[in-house]
Design a protein around this motif. Structure first.
Motif, PDB file in Angstrom:
ATOM      1  N   VAL A   1     -38.587  77.129 114.906  1.00 40.61           N
ATOM      2  CA  VAL A   1     -39.276  75.830 114.996  1.00 40.61           C
ATOM      3  C   VAL A   1     -40.645  75.909 114.340  1.00 40.61           C
ATOM      4  O   VAL A   1     -41.022  75.053 113.525  1.00 40.61           O
ATOM      5  N   PHE A   2     -41.411  76.945 114.672  1.00 39.06           N
ATOM      6  CA  PHE A   2     -42.762  77.060 114.131  1.00 39.06           C
ATOM      7  C   PHE A   2     -42.736  77.377 112.637  1.00 39.06           C
ATOM      8  O   PHE A   2     -43.626  76.933 111.899  1.00 39.06           O
TER       9      PHE A   2
ATOM     10  N   ALA B   1     -35.656  74.003 121.619  1.00 36.94           N
ATOM     11  CA  ALA B   1     -35.728  75.471 121.647  1.00 36.94           C
ATOM     12  C   ALA B   1     -35.921  76.000 123.056  1.00 36.94           C
ATOM     13  O   ALA B   1     -35.349  77.034 123.426  1.00 36.94           O
ATOM     14  N   ALA B   2     -36.726  75.303 123.859  1.00 39.87           N
ATOM     15  CA  ALA B   2     -36.987  75.767 125.221  1.00 39.87           C
ATOM     16  C   ALA B   2     -35.793  75.530 126.139  1.00 39.87           C
ATOM     17  O   ALA B   2     -35.502  76.346 127.014  1.00 39.87           O
TER      18      ALA B   2
ATOM     19  N   ASN C   1     -38.072  69.408 118.584  1.00 41.31           N
ATOM     20  CA  ASN C   1     -37.535  70.741 118.292  1.00 41.31           C
ATOM     21  C   ASN C   1     -37.994  71.773 119.314  1.00 41.31           C
ATOM     22  O   ASN C   1     -37.236  72.687 119.660  1.00 41.31           O
ATOM     23  N   MET C   2     -39.233  71.646 119.788  1.00 39.89           N
ATOM     24  CA  MET C   2     -39.714  72.589 120.799  1.00 39.89           C
ATOM     25  C   MET C   2     -38.954  72.411 122.111  1.00 39.89           C
ATOM     26  O   MET C   2     -38.631  73.396 122.786  1.00 39.89           O
TER      27      MET C   2
ATOM     28  N   ARG D   1     -35.632  81.180 118.642  1.00 41.61           N
ATOM     29  CA  ARG D   1     -35.553  79.732 118.428  1.00 41.61           C
ATOM     30  C   ARG D   1     -36.943  79.154 118.195  1.00 41.61           C
ATOM     31  O   ARG D   1     -37.128  78.291 117.321  1.00 41.61           O
ATOM     32  N   PHE D   2     -37.937  79.605 118.961  1.00 42.79           N
ATOM     33  CA  PHE D   2     -39.291  79.099 118.758  1.00 42.79           C
ATOM     34  C   PHE D   2     -39.843  79.554 117.407  1.00 42.79           C
ATOM     35  O   PHE D   2     -40.595  78.810 116.764  1.00 42.79           O
ATOM     36  N   ARG D   3     -39.492  80.756 116.969  1.00 41.48           N
ATOM     37  CA  ARG D   3     -39.935  81.196 115.644  1.00 41.48           C
ATOM     38  C   ARG D   3     -39.389  80.277 114.557  1.00 41.48           C
ATOM     39  O   ARG D   3     -40.101  79.929 113.601  1.00 41.48           O
TER      40      ARG D   3
ATOM     41  N   MET E   1     -34.662  82.962 122.943  1.00 38.00           N
ATOM     42  CA  MET E   1     -35.608  81.851 123.007  1.00 38.00           C
ATOM     43  C   MET E   1     -36.769  82.060 122.040  1.00 38.00           C
ATOM     44  O   MET E   1     -37.207  81.112 121.351  1.00 38.00           O
ATOM     45  N   ALA E   2     -37.288  83.283 121.958  1.00 35.70           N
ATOM     46  CA  ALA E   2     -38.367  83.565 121.018  1.00 35.70           C
ATOM     47  C   ALA E   2     -37.914  83.330 119.585  1.00 35.70           C
ATOM     48  O   ALA E   2     -38.669  82.798 118.767  1.00 35.70           O
TER      49      ALA E   2
ATOM     50  N   LEU F   1     -45.160  85.682 118.346  1.00 36.83           N
ATOM     51  CA  LEU F   1     -43.910  85.669 119.123  1.00 36.83           C
ATOM     52  C   LEU F   1     -43.100  86.895 118.734  1.00 36.83           C
ATOM     53  O   LEU F   1     -42.103  86.808 118.013  1.00 36.83           O
TER      54      LEU F   1
END
Length: 749
Positions: free
Chosen positions: A415-416, A475-476, A471-472, A411-413, A408-409, A402
């Motif tokens: 989460v992961f 984030a989305a 969480n995903m 936020r996903f970072r 958004m990226a 990512l």
């Protein structure tokens, strides 16, 4: 160490040729080892050894049959048995060490195995050592250029650091392989083997001890990179990395020296007690070195703990390519959380307590059975201190996948990264428990696993997956909390553009989270053993009953759906429902919307009560401003002046971007009863900008009109006398009211 070598080590350090009390059956038996034991032991010794084994199995059976509620009693029984056994063995060992002079015959018998005498044995042993070192130096010299190229670089990214570290580690392992291969091969040469005599059994102890210790030092050097900070993958400063590596190197050398020195005693016929005591002393020295290092670096360990905890909490680690000292980040005392302060204060004590416990655990088992139990004590430290390296590895993998810099990226970072930390924490915990002999995974999901353990495992996995999906979704479908301007005069350029997706996102997110919560709850209930089929069927019936009983709620929901489909309003837009209800749309739920009035109050309106909506935020606005001027005003002059004012506003850096069309005059609109010209100007602007622009335009036109001699008309009353002539105010005061005629001076249109 191979299984064969493990069996040999246990035989060497858990047997004694001089007494029945020193005999015991090794745990890792092989056919060759059994034949060797039977050949060396007498019938009396075999009977005594068989008796001790039966007693040991009986004690273990009694301990296993202890009632579950008396775990402390079972532990106490095991400790008392261990203490008694250690006391017996140590007292016997001390007696044997005091009588080493009586082992002259055994020593002479061992030295007699050397075909070329004592000098030949020493010479062949020295040749074996020198040849192994020579081969390792040759291999090391051949790879010197590659190692220099891999360790010297001005700047490199994280993945290049990892690749260089792995490649450099492989090159540094090659000398170890050369050393072990040369030592083993030369030891098999008949001439060398005959000359070594009793030292033949010492060969594997030598190359195994040196090889594994050397390998551990290589791993430490590559992990901490004290000599090559530019490719260091551990997030440590130079001083901390160098100090840690030097400490590990010292303790490994001390342990290896103790292992090698202890091997000479049984090999040369001096018996096993000196070897056992030597290894115990070496392990004690290792623990002492670690405790002394902890005491000297007490405050430094606390500081590093604070930095790690706080920077992990804030996710402030700077993993840029040019960052080599990640832990140089400063944290002020005011920023330290109470949890971080408590953990950092206790970190050195906890680490020191664990080292002390690990030493006592290893020493007790070594003195009791003459066997190393290093998997748990040492493996736990290795796993624990490897966690930051694997944490950064996962973060870099996520960053590579990512690599977009959007919100958004990011936020996903997050989460992961959080999910990866949970995964490595669980894996690390399972590895540590497995190293201590507790296979929790098999206990929970293996054959014959308890129902409660299996059910708890399923529930835990379900909750973890549910949290990850939650969480995903967050984030989305994330939407920042808007700070409402809630004013008609707010600058439209200060208002972030609201999109239809921003409006619908909270509804989508809440709906998905609701479904996810229901699915997780149903899955957990199913894991517990609850039949969810009746629940699903009853949910449909309850839904129908609720639908009939809550018609207003249903009306609100469906009205809101259609308003949103029609795109009547969005989050952040300023709308007007009636003369008294207006404000900025602050939030939208499934049945209502909330408006923030420009005076600060929050108005909640159900969708079912909405009749008409006036939206002040769509596309553009045309605003018209009337002015009352004196009757003799020249309209052409006014038009020219207004045009110049409009050009000035377009050039204004603050207000110019708000205009879509410039300010212009519309000419004479009407002539009122006070003989005043009503002229009107208009402009086209962005939504909600009209409230700001009208104020500025009025102030500007007022000043320009004054400078140009254009006067605003005032309201006035004309008094006409009986003869039709105008009367001034003084004469009007003396004329009877019934003779005055009030009329408006309205010219013909």
């Amino acid at each position: 160490m191979s299984n064969k070598h493990s069996a040999q080590a246990q035989t060497i350090f858990s047997s004694d040729d001089d007494g029945v009390d020193g005999k015991e059956i090794p745990e890792n038996l092989t056919p060759e080892l059994i034949d060797s034991l039977l050949a060396r032991l007498s019938d009396e010794e075999l009977r005594e050894l068989f008796r001790e084994e039966l007693v040991r199995q009986s004690n273990e059976k009694v301990a296993d049959e202890v009632f579950d509620g008396t775990v402390l009693a079972a532990i106490e029984l095991r400790l008392s048995e261990m203490a008694e056994r250690i006391e017996t063995r140590v007292s016997r060992w001390l007696g044997d060490i005091a009588n080493l002079s009586s082992r002259g015959a055994q020593v002479q018998e061992r030295f007699a195995l050397a075909k070329d005498g004592l000098f030949g044995m020493i010479l062949s042993g020295g040749f074996l050592v020198v040849l192994g070192i020579f081969v390792s130096l040759v291999v090391k010299r051949l790879s010197r250029k590659w190692r220099s190229w891999l360790s010297t670089t001005a700047h490199c990214g994280y993945w290049e650091k990892v690749l260089r570290t792995l490649a450099l580690g492989v090159l540094e392992v090659l000398p170890i392989l050369g050393f072990v291969a040369a030592t083993r091969i030369i030891a098999l040469v008949p001439a060398i083997e005959n000359a070594l005599g009793p030292l033949t059994g010492m060969v594997w102890i030598y190359y195994a001890g040196v090889g594994y210790s050397w390998l551990f030092i290589v791993v430490s050097r590559r992990a901490f990179a004290p000599d090559a900070p530019q490719i260091r993958i551990a997030s440590l400063q130079d001083k901390a990395a160098q100090g840690t590596h030097q400490l590990l190197q010292r303790v490994v050398c001390v342990g290896a020296a103790g292992w090698l020195f202890a091997g000479f005693f049984p090999t040369l016929g001096l018996g096993f007690p000196p070897a056992l005591i030597t290894v115990a002393l070496a392990g004690t020295i290792v623990a002492g070195l670690l405790l002394i290092a902890l005491f000297k670096n007490f405050e430094r360990i606390q500081e590093i703990s604070v930095l790690v905890l706080e920077n992990q909490r804030r996710e402030d680690f700077n993993f840029d390519d040019d960052d080599d000292d990640d832990l140089e980040l400063s944290v002020s005392k005011n920023e330290i959380t109470p949890f971080a302060r408590i953990v950092s204060s206790a970190a050195p004590l906890l680490l020191g307590g664990y080292v002390l416990f690990a030493w006592l655990f290893w020493l007790a088992h070594w003195l009791e059975r003459g066997q190393h139990y290093l998997e748990g004590p040492v493996g736990t430290l290795i796993v624990f201190f490897s966690m930051p390296i694997f944490d950064r590895l996962g973060r870099e993998v996520v960053r590579s996948l990512l690599h977009n810099e959007s919100e958004m990226a990011e936020r996903f970072r997050r989460v992961f990264n959080s999910a990866w930390r949970v995964v490595i924490s669980i894996v690390g915990f399972l590895m540590i428990t497995n190293l201590w002999g507790l296979d929790l995974l098999s206990f929970a999901k293996g054959e014959g696993a308890p129902i409660w353990a299996s059910t708890g495992f399923d529930i835990l996995i379900t909750l973890l997956i549910g949290v990850l999906i939650w969480n995903m979704i967050g984030a989305a479908l994330h939407l920042e909390k808007r700070v409402s301007g809630a004013s008609e005069d707010v600058d439209p350029l200060d208002i972030p553009a609201a999109s239809r997706l921003d409006t619908l996102t909270p509804l989508f997110r809440n709906t998905l989270l609701g479904f996810l919560g229901i699915i997780v709850i149903m899955t957990v209930l199913s894991s517990v053993g609850v039949d969810i089929a009746p629940l699903i069927a009853s949910a449909g019936v309850v839904g129908i009953a609720v639908g009939f009983g809550a018609q207003t709620l249903v009306k609100d929901i469906f009205s809101g759906i259609f308003f949103l489909v029609d795109d009547a309003f969005r989050i952040g837009e300023y709308i007007e429902l009636d003369n008294e209800t207006r404000g900025e749309v602050e939030s939208i739920s499934i049945r209502s919307l909330q408006l923030r009035h420009h005076r600060g109050s929050v108005i909640t309106v159900p969708f079912g009560e909405l009749k008409k909506i006036t939206n002040h935020n769509r596309d553009w606005v045309i605003y018209k401003m009337p002015f009352r001027l004196e009757p003799d005003t020249d309209p052409k002059h006014v038009k020219k002046v207004v045009k110049l004012v409009g050009k000035e506003f377009l050039k204004d850096p603050e207000h110019g971007p708000k205009f879509l069309e410039p300010l212009k005059s519309q000419g004479i609109l009407s002539i009122d009863d006070d003989s005043a010209l009503i002229m009107r100007v208009k402009f086209k602007c962005k939504p909600r900008a009209q409230f700001v622009l009208r104020r500025e335009i009025y102030h500007k036109i007022r000043a320009v009109f004054a400078a140009e001699g254009i006067e605003f008309a005032r309201r006035k009353v004309e008094v006409v006398g009986p003869d039709g002539e105008k009367v001034d105010s003084a004469m009007a005061a003396a004329v009877p009211v019934d003779q005055l005629v009030e009329k408006s001076a309205v010219p013909d249109r």
